[in-house]
Design a protein around this motif. Structure first.
Motif, PDB file in Angstrom:
ATOM      1  N   ALA A 512     -30.184 -14.634 -39.824  1.00  0.00           N
ATOM      2  CA  ALA A 512     -29.486 -15.433 -38.816  1.00  0.00           C
ATOM      3  C   ALA A 512     -28.647 -16.533 -39.437  1.00  0.00           C
ATOM      4  CB  ALA A 512     -30.498 -16.031 -37.839  1.00  0.00           C
ATOM      5  N   GLU A 513     -29.121 -17.138 -40.538  1.00  0.00           N
ATOM      6  CA  GLU A 513     -28.376 -18.228 -41.159  1.00  0.00           C
ATOM      7  C   GLU A 513     -27.071 -17.717 -41.764  1.00  0.00           C
ATOM      8  OE1 GLU A 513     -28.998 -21.835 -44.441  1.00  0.00           O
ATOM      9  OE2 GLU A 513     -30.595 -20.390 -44.072  1.00  0.00           O
ATOM     10  N   THR A 514     -27.143 -16.568 -42.435  1.00  0.00           N
ATOM     11  CA  THR A 514     -25.932 -15.986 -43.012  1.00  0.00           C
ATOM     12  C   THR A 514     -24.948 -15.585 -41.922  1.00  0.00           C
ATOM     13  OG1 THR A 514     -27.212 -15.133 -44.878  1.00  0.00           O
ATOM     14  CG2 THR A 514     -25.048 -14.138 -44.475  1.00  0.00           C
ATOM     15  N   LEU A 515     -25.474 -15.003 -40.836  1.00  0.00           N
ATOM     16  CA  LEU A 515     -24.608 -14.609 -39.729  1.00  0.00           C
ATOM     17  C   LEU A 515     -23.878 -15.815 -39.148  1.00  0.00           C
ATOM     18  CD1 LEU A 515     -23.565 -12.504 -37.686  1.00  0.00           C
ATOM     19  CD2 LEU A 515     -25.637 -12.938 -36.334  1.00  0.00           C
ATOM     20  N   SER A 516     -24.593 -16.938 -38.977  1.00  0.00           N
ATOM     21  CA  SER A 516     -23.948 -18.124 -38.416  1.00  0.00           C
ATOM     22  C   SER A 516     -22.871 -18.651 -39.353  1.00  0.00           C
ATOM     23  CB  SER A 516     -24.992 -19.209 -38.134  1.00  0.00           C
ATOM     24  OG  SER A 516     -25.586 -19.676 -39.334  1.00  0.00           O
ATOM     25  N   SER A 517     -23.072 -18.553 -40.681  1.00  0.00           N
ATOM     26  CA  SER A 517     -22.061 -19.000 -41.637  1.00  0.00           C
ATOM     27  C   SER A 517     -20.820 -18.120 -41.570  1.00  0.00           C
ATOM     28  CB  SER A 517     -22.636 -18.989 -43.061  1.00  0.00           C
ATOM     29  OG  SER A 517     -23.717 -19.886 -43.172  1.00  0.00           O
ATOM     30  N   VAL A 518     -21.017 -16.804 -41.474  1.00  0.00           N
ATOM     31  CA  VAL A 518     -19.890 -15.877 -41.368  1.00  0.00           C
ATOM     32  C   VAL A 518     -19.099 -16.130 -40.091  1.00  0.00           C
ATOM     33  CG1 VAL A 518     -19.262 -13.446 -41.073  1.00  0.00           C
ATOM     34  CG2 VAL A 518     -20.958 -14.099 -42.799  1.00  0.00           C
ATOM     35  N   MET A 519     -19.813 -16.340 -39.009  1.00  0.00           N
ATOM     36  CA  MET A 519     -19.133 -16.566 -37.735  1.00  0.00           C
ATOM     37  C   MET A 519     -18.375 -17.891 -37.738  1.00  0.00           C
ATOM     38  SD  MET A 519     -21.900 -15.048 -34.990  1.00  0.00           S
ATOM     39  CE  MET A 519     -20.793 -15.261 -33.610  1.00  0.00           C
ATOM     40  N   THR A 520     -18.913 -18.906 -38.390  1.00  0.00           N
ATOM     41  CA  THR A 520     -18.227 -20.194 -38.489  1.00  0.00           C
ATOM     42  C   THR A 520     -16.944 -20.046 -39.291  1.00  0.00           C
ATOM     43  OG1 THR A 520     -20.306 -21.421 -38.342  1.00  0.00           O
ATOM     44  CG2 THR A 520     -18.425 -22.571 -39.319  1.00  0.00           C
ATOM     45  N   ALA A 521     -17.023 -19.353 -40.435  1.00  0.00           N
ATOM     46  CA  ALA A 521     -15.821 -19.141 -41.238  1.00  0.00           C
ATOM     47  C   ALA A 521     -14.782 -18.335 -40.466  1.00  0.00           C
ATOM     48  CB  ALA A 521     -16.190 -18.424 -42.535  1.00  0.00           C
ATOM     49  N   SER A 522     -15.250 -17.332 -39.734  1.00  0.00           N
ATOM     50  CA  SER A 522     -14.324 -16.511 -38.949  1.00  0.00           C
ATOM     51  C   SER A 522     -13.635 -17.347 -37.874  1.00  0.00           C
ATOM     52  CB  SER A 522     -15.084 -15.357 -38.282  1.00  0.00           C
ATOM     53  OG  SER A 522     -15.649 -14.512 -39.255  1.00  0.00           O
ATOM     54  N   ALA A 523     -14.379 -18.237 -37.223  1.00  0.00           N
ATOM     55  CA  ALA A 523     -13.789 -19.080 -36.195  1.00  0.00           C
ATOM     56  C   ALA A 523     -12.694 -19.960 -36.772  1.00  0.00           C
ATOM     57  CB  ALA A 523     -14.871 -19.925 -35.528  1.00  0.00           C
ATOM     58  N   ARG A 524     -12.921 -20.514 -37.979  1.00  0.00           N
ATOM     59  CA  ARG A 524     -11.914 -21.371 -38.604  1.00  0.00           C
ATOM     60  C   ARG A 524     -10.669 -20.586 -38.993  1.00  0.00           C
ATOM     61  NH1 ARG A 524     -16.527 -24.509 -42.102  1.00  0.00           N
ATOM     62  NH2 ARG A 524     -16.909 -26.214 -40.595  1.00  0.00           N
ATOM     63  N   LEU A 525     -10.869 -19.378 -39.521  1.00  0.00           N
ATOM     64  CA  LEU A 525      -9.728 -18.548 -39.890  1.00  0.00           C
ATOM     65  C   LEU A 525      -8.906 -18.148 -38.670  1.00  0.00           C
ATOM     66  CD1 LEU A 525     -11.307 -16.235 -42.616  1.00  0.00           C
ATOM     67  CD2 LEU A 525      -9.451 -17.895 -42.965  1.00  0.00           C
ATOM     68  N   MET A 526      -9.579 -17.769 -37.592  1.00  0.00           N
ATOM     69  CA  MET A 526      -8.852 -17.368 -36.381  1.00  0.00           C
ATOM     70  C   MET A 526      -8.053 -18.530 -35.807  1.00  0.00           C
ATOM     71  SD  MET A 526     -11.262 -14.578 -34.374  1.00  0.00           S
ATOM     72  CE  MET A 526     -12.790 -15.520 -34.418  1.00  0.00           C
ATOM     73  N   LYS A 527      -8.613 -19.742 -35.885  1.00  0.00           N
ATOM     74  CA  LYS A 527      -7.852 -20.908 -35.418  1.00  0.00           C
ATOM     75  C   LYS A 527      -6.639 -21.147 -36.302  1.00  0.00           C
ATOM     76  CE  LYS A 527      -8.226 -25.899 -34.610  1.00  0.00           C
ATOM     77  NZ  LYS A 527      -7.338 -26.365 -35.669  1.00  0.00           N
ATOM     78  N   ARG A 528      -6.850 -21.063 -37.643  1.00  0.00           N
ATOM     79  CA  ARG A 528      -5.753 -21.343 -38.580  1.00  0.00           C
ATOM     80  C   ARG A 528      -4.600 -20.380 -38.392  1.00  0.00           C
ATOM     81  NH1 ARG A 528      -6.162 -21.356 -45.247  1.00  0.00           N
ATOM     82  NH2 ARG A 528      -3.940 -21.813 -45.606  1.00  0.00           N
ATOM     83  N   PHE A 529      -4.897 -19.112 -38.199  1.00  0.00           N
ATOM     84  CA  PHE A 529      -3.845 -18.108 -38.065  1.00  0.00           C
ATOM     85  C   PHE A 529      -3.481 -17.807 -36.609  1.00  0.00           C
ATOM     86  CE2 PHE A 529      -5.645 -17.250 -42.300  1.00  0.00           C
ATOM     87  CZ  PHE A 529      -4.480 -17.314 -43.056  1.00  0.00           C
ATOM     88  N   ARG A 530      -3.969 -18.682 -35.727  1.00  0.00           N
ATOM     89  CA  ARG A 530      -3.642 -18.601 -34.292  1.00  0.00           C
ATOM     90  C   ARG A 530      -3.990 -17.242 -33.670  1.00  0.00           C
ATOM     91  NH1 ARG A 530      -0.960 -22.861 -32.232  1.00  0.00           N
ATOM     92  NH2 ARG A 530      -0.150 -24.386 -33.725  1.00  0.00           N
ATOM     93  N   ILE A 531      -5.038 -16.643 -34.204  1.00  0.00           N
ATOM     94  CA  ILE A 531      -5.568 -15.446 -33.550  1.00  0.00           C
ATOM     95  C   ILE A 531      -6.224 -15.833 -32.237  1.00  0.00           C
ATOM     96  CG2 ILE A 531      -7.206 -13.542 -33.808  1.00  0.00           C
ATOM     97  CD1 ILE A 531      -6.695 -13.719 -36.838  1.00  0.00           C
TER      98      ILE A 531
END
Length: 532
Positions: A512-531
């Motif tokens: 669960a901890e790794t999953l939350s880290s992956v999802m956090t990074a994904s959220a930041r990338l999607m915001k940065r690239f306006r996905i």
């Protein structure tokens, strides 16, 4: 109708419904779809003469429940068609209403007593509003894609499902336009309709249903019931999946409470005490004609008509003189042609309410600038179009909805005063602003607490703009007819989302901890690239 009335109307020998024989010949066809015991009847009367019109079957609560059962069976087959297939009968309905308008104009006048020019507004509305939705329903009801939870891995769309069977409860004042404007979008959305028109004016609604079936609408999709609200009102709500109501604010509130107890939706267009604001720069030729029409169409028996007129003090004397002169010159008659400027009131209780409001105002010091008296020598429910000045808060005509041919005029000093006065009511259905500066008129309009505001028109501009929503604020209603909302209120949104490639629970063995880290990074990338 009497022979004398036929001679007066000048319509002897024309096809239509200007003779009793014509109505009696049509009654079996028009009443044949009513879910009721044909032995239980009530007789309606003609406002023009007080003579009988038709003996109409009356439904029981059990009849209403049976109508819903039949409608549900028909609705399942109807909902299986595409929106484009469902629209086809209504395109034909538009043409039939226009081509057969003479007979429905006769029926409307006979049942309501309104002037023919005001009956034609109903014909135009029933045809135009129907075509608007028939053309647009396939697009409004189509499936729509939306971004999924994980780009590329989640595919999401939503679509509109019909509610099921809709109760459409409509009043007597616009007996063709109002039943059609609520039932047609409900049917196009894939629902069936159980309709309760007011008994006094039921023939107009029954004619519309008959024409819709002729145009190709399957039987049992639009079933009428007739009866007193005390006997069948609860059944119309308790068996429905949605309720569309037009009528008084107290009844609308009671219906909303009963619908809420069942967790079903409802919409309601209710009462109004509608204001008009006449600015100092108004074109008085245009304004006098427009305000006159806004106040006295259908003898003032129109939820969106004007009952209060606020005139800038610099134009007050000129406006009131010209307005009163125009009102005094209005033609009242009971003819089945276009010669009348105003017709009769429809019901005895409305006649008595109008007379009581005028008497109360006069007795308490108001000035009658025009009208102010019954005209029973024309017909039993005729009342003169009436203009009052000096109406005070102690008078019934000041704050209560008259729903008749009575308007009060008031002076104002500046825009803030006019807006404050216009908004000083529990109602908020319709309003109008009159000015040569339309940009100024729109700015003023946006400050008025009303669901629709017309600039340099009383009610028709907003009402007949079918792509825009129409309804009330405050005690004037819930929800909207017309516009996108007028169709989609009869649907339920359903979202379908399918997942592939990536599990939302992470890859096998991921904690669960790794999953939350992956999802956090994904959220930041999607915001940065306006996905997102």
């Amino acid at each position: 109708m009497t022979t004398a009335m036929q001679r007066k109307s000048g319509l002897r020998g024309l096809s239509g419904f200007t003779t009793r024989a014509a109505v009696e010949a049509a009654l079996p066809r028009l009443t044949g779809r009513v879910a009721a015991d044909p032995a239980r009847t009530t007789t309606t009367t003609a406002p023009f003469t007080g003579e009988p019109v038709a003996a109409l079957p009356q439904s029981t609560a059990a009849d209403v429940a049976g109508a819903f059962e039949r409608a549900r069976a028909a609705q399942r087959r109807w909902a299986a068609l595409t929106p484009r297939e469902r629209a086809e009968p209504f395109v034909r309905f538009h043409d039939l209403v226009l081509s057969r308008q003479r007979e429905i104009l006769d029926i409307i006048q006979w049942e309501t007593g309104k002037a023919r020019r005001h009956a034609f507004e109903e014909v135009y509305d029933a045809a135009g509003g129907t075509l608007h939705y028939a053309r647009r329903a396939p697009r409004l009801l189509r499936r729509e894609r939306t971004p999924g939870a994980v780009p590329g891995a989640t595919r999401t769309y939503f679509h509109r499902r019909p509610k099921g069977v809709v109760s459409v409860i409509s009043p007597w004042n616009y007996p063709l336009a109002l039943p059609v404007s609520d039932a047609v979008p409900a049917l196009l959305a894939g629902n069936a309709v159980v309709a309760k028109p007011d008994t006094q004016t039921a023939l107009s609604a029954l004619w519309a249903i008959d024409v819709a079936v002729e145009a190709g609408l399957p039987e049992d999709l639009w079933i009428p019931v007739l009866g007193e609200p005390a006997e069948i009102g609860d059944a119309l709500i308790d068996n429905a999946d949605y309720v569309a109501f037009t009528g008084s604010s107290p009844v609308g509130a009671a219906i909303a409470q009963r619908a809420a107890a069942r967790l079903i939706g409802c919409s309601a267009e209710l009462g109004g005490k509608n204001p008009a604001i006449v600015c100092e720069d108004a074109d008085l030729d245009w304004t006098v004609e427009g305000v006159q029409r806004a106040c006295f169409s259908n003898a003032g028996q129109l939820c969106i008509s004007m009952e209060r007129v606020y005139v800038h003090e610099s134009r007050y004397a000129e406006f009131t003189e010209r307005f009163a002169d125009a009102v005094r010159g209005m033609e009242l008659n009971a003819d089945f042609d276009y010669s009348a400027d105003m017709g009769s009131l429809t019901l005895r209780r409305q006649f008595e309410r109008v007379d009581a409001h005028v008497r109360d105002a006069r007795d308490k010091g108001a000035e009658v600038l025009a009208g102010g008296r019954p005209r029973t020598e024309i017909g039993p429910l005729f009342y003169e179009p009436t203009v009052l000045a000096g109406v005070a808060p102690t008078m019934a005509a000041c704050g209560e909805e008259t729903f008749g041919p009575v308007v009060a005029v008031y002076p104002f000093g500046d825009e803030d005063e006019a807006v404050h006065a216009a908004n000083a009511t529990d109602y908020g259905l319709n309003a109008s602003v009159w000015t040569r500066d339309t940009a100024r008129g729109r700015r003023l309009a946006e400050r008025i607490d009303a669901g629709t505001v017309n600039v340099n028109e009383g009610y028709g501009a907003a009402w007949a703009s079918y792509g825009a929503p129409m309804g009330g604020m405050k005690r004037s209603g819930l929800g909207r007819r017309h516009g996108v909302e007028g169709l989609l209120r009869y649907t339920e949104s359903q979202t379908i989302a399918s997942q592939r490639f990536v599990s939302l629970g992470g890859t096998p063995g991921m904690n669960a901890e790794t999953l939350s880290s992956v999802m956090t990074a994904s959220a930041r990338l999607m915001k940065r690239f306006r996905i997102r």
